[in-house]
Scaffold this motif. Structure first.
Motif: not given
Length: 589
Positions: A296-302
């Motif tokens: 959940s903390d990774m870039p949302v687009a990925a």
């Protein structure tokens, strides 16, 4: 390559001008760091780009370069046992390059370019081959044989075929095409993630994906190549259900997508899967598993890309003729990523802010599942079963993602937090769940397990539904107001709930139940009910009947090892007949 420059940055959304030569869904590189992005909207010479990495520090004037190629995954030996992020970058390689805090702009190959694989040819010089034909095999793990296929759109005659150890980029076969030109084939191919891989024919879903979980296989079965949704609130056991399916389902390859899940939960998956023992082979479960982790903390687009990355890899193994189970946990987080990008694009919002195209995007994803005949002269049969967890806020399945999913999938395993708090696992609510495959699969079960399978199931479901109605009366006037036949229904329904539907995932024997064992256990319960109803009609004492020791033996049947089930079944059946006959005889006296 066409080059433009940034004019606007809005979180993961970047707008660049001077991109008139680029196309929709082209992959672009943003700034000198080479951040990976994908064009999701074109307006004149302006391109809206979703960037799959952190965009902090970007500003107007930053260069953007289009690769003129869509977002694609690399397919070849080396996929199994790997752990990827949402855009197929191997996590272990990224840690080697950047340490545990992964920095942006890392460019690593999805498949190891240096490792050599033992290629064993299956065709000879002069053989005619076409799209989907297998030209050779690689023993990727002790469990999985990787079949090297002719890429889509290629047809010709084998001019040269090699044997031995090669990297994925080295030529292993040379074809003479129909126009006389030559085509060199390697063990690796690429495929755009947003395009479904083609197949020859889609088959009717008429055989079950056996999971070994009684509440699923008996009550709400999923077909091989089918689609299912597992909605449930926090703590209701969505992830445990998917772990059980990954471990026990009748699938040769497992693709697990952690899409926007909590970091600690994804860490548990990454640690547990290598330690889980595959019951079919005795090896580690990872020997036939591919993990895609997007926390959940990774870039949302990925997040948006991770779902497509996973299903494209799954389709590739399906085309080899394997049965593949894909677990997506959870599609709600993916939908949230769609909502955020849609908001930044200033699109007209739909219900609860989700984009108007939410339903069609979900349908595009789930429709890529199925049991198919693959391309190629052999006509291999492969299956891709998709099981998506849904995390509705507060467990409210009337929200848009749950409703859009239910319009598409044919199996609904509704998880219930009340059942989870009562320690009833799997916490699948038998009154709200359903499977639209039941009628078709009942024919398979009746033919391949026992002719009474569908009758057993229907009788058990009827009892559970009648129990719900009777409980309302009990709450009003008490259990003593019921007739003995109705009280018997309550007792047997409780047995079905506690002894049949409840299953201990951590018990060595009970964690998996074969179809034969499932049938025999439910058969014992239903035989006890029918014979008890007859005994009560003949004047047997109700209290003595429900306290018979044989009831406990029936309840403990689920802990009997598979090799002993037929023998123990016969013994319990004989004891049951004897006990009930004695009880009825005494009452007659």
């Amino acid at each position: 390559m066409s080059q433009g420059k940034v004019v606007k940055v809005s979180g993961p959304l970047v707008v660049a001008e001077g991109m008139q030569e680029a196309n929709m869904f082209d992959v672009v590189r943003v700034s000198d760091e080479g951040l990976i992005g994908e064009i999701i909207e074109m307006r004149g010479d302006k391109a809206s780009i979703q960037v799959y990495e952190e965009t902090a520090g970007l500003g107007p004037g930053t260069k953007v370069v289009s690769t003129h190629a869509p977002l694609s995954v690399e397919l070849g030996p080396g996929l199994i046992e790997n752990m990827y992020d949402g855009i197929q970058r191997p996590l272990e390689k990224m840690v080697e390059v950047a340490g545990s805090n992964i920095s942006r702009g890392i460019n690593v190959s999805a498949i190891d370019r240096d490792k050599k694989w033992e290629f064993v040819p299956t065709v000879a010089v002069g053989d005619a081959v076409q799209t989907g034909d297998i030209i050779g095999t690689v023993q990727e793990t002790v469990v999985v044989e990787h079949r090297i296929m002719v890429p889509v759109g290629v047809k010709g005659t084998v001019k040269e075929i090699k044997s031995g150890e090669f990297t994925v980029e080295e030529t292993v076969c040379v074809l003479t095409l129909e126009d006389g030109s030559e085509k060199e084939l390697t063990m690796m191919q690429k495929w755009p993630v947003r395009v479904a891989r083609p197949y020859k024919e889609k088959l009717v879903p008429d055989m079950p994906l056996v999971t070994g979980q009684r509440v699923i296989d008996t009550m709400f079965p999923i077909a091989k190549g089918g689609v299912a949704a597992v909605p449930g609130p926090f703590g209701s056991g969505k992830t445990v259900v998917q772990h059980q399916l990954a471990k026990w389902a009748d699938a040769e390859i497992v693709v697990y997508i952690g899409c926007g899940e909590r970091g600690n939960e994804m860490t548990d998956v990454l640690r547990e899967f290598p330690e889980l023992q595959d019951p079919k082979t005795g090896e580690s479960l990872m020997k036939r598993t591919i993990l895609i982790a997007n926390t959940s903390d990774m870039p949302v687009a990925a997040r948006e890309a991770s779902i497509y990355t996973g299903i494209t890899i799954a389709e590739y193994f399906r085309d080899m003729g394997y049965s593949v189970a894909l677990m997506a946990d959870s599609t709600s987080r993916w939908a949230e990523a769609l909502r955020e990008m849609s908001g930044r694009l200033e699109e007209m919002p739909g219900e609860e802010g989700y984009p108007a195209y939410l339903g069609s995007r979900l349908a595009q994803f789930y429709e890529r599942a199925g049991r198919v005949v693959s391309l190629g002269t052999e006509g291999r049969e492969g299956a891709l079963s998709a099981i998506g967890a849904v995390s509705p806020p507060g467990g409210d399945t009337s929200e848009p993602v749950s409703q859009a999913t239910l319009r598409i999938v044919k199996v609904f395993w509704g998880l219930d937090s009340d059942l989870a708090y009562k320690r009833h696992f799997p916490a699948i609510n038998w009154l709200s769940s359903y499977s639209l495959y039941v009628d078709r699969l009942n024919k398979w079960f009746d033919k391949n397990v026992n002719k009474y399978w569908s009758t057993n199931r229907a009788d058990a479901m009827k009892l559970l539904q009648e129990e719900a109605e009777l409980q309302e009366i009990v709450q009003l006037v008490g259990v003593d107001a019921l007739s003995y036949s109705d009280r018997l229904k309550l007792e047997i329904a409780r047995t079905i709930r506690e002894d049949y539907l409840h299953q201990n995932a951590f018990h060595d024997v009970d964690t998996y139940s074969s179809l034969n064992k499932q049938f025999l256990l439910l058969r014992l319960i239903m035989l006890f009910y029918n014979r008890s109803a007859e005994a009560i009609a003949n004047g047997a004492d109700f209290d003595k009947l429900v306290e018979l020791p044989v009831r406990e033996r029936i309840g403990r049947f689920k802990y009997v090892e598979e090799k002993d089930v037929n023998e123990v079944y016969a013994a319990i059946d004989e004891e049951m007949v004897s006990c009930l006959a004695d009880l009825t005889a005494k009452e007659v006296e």
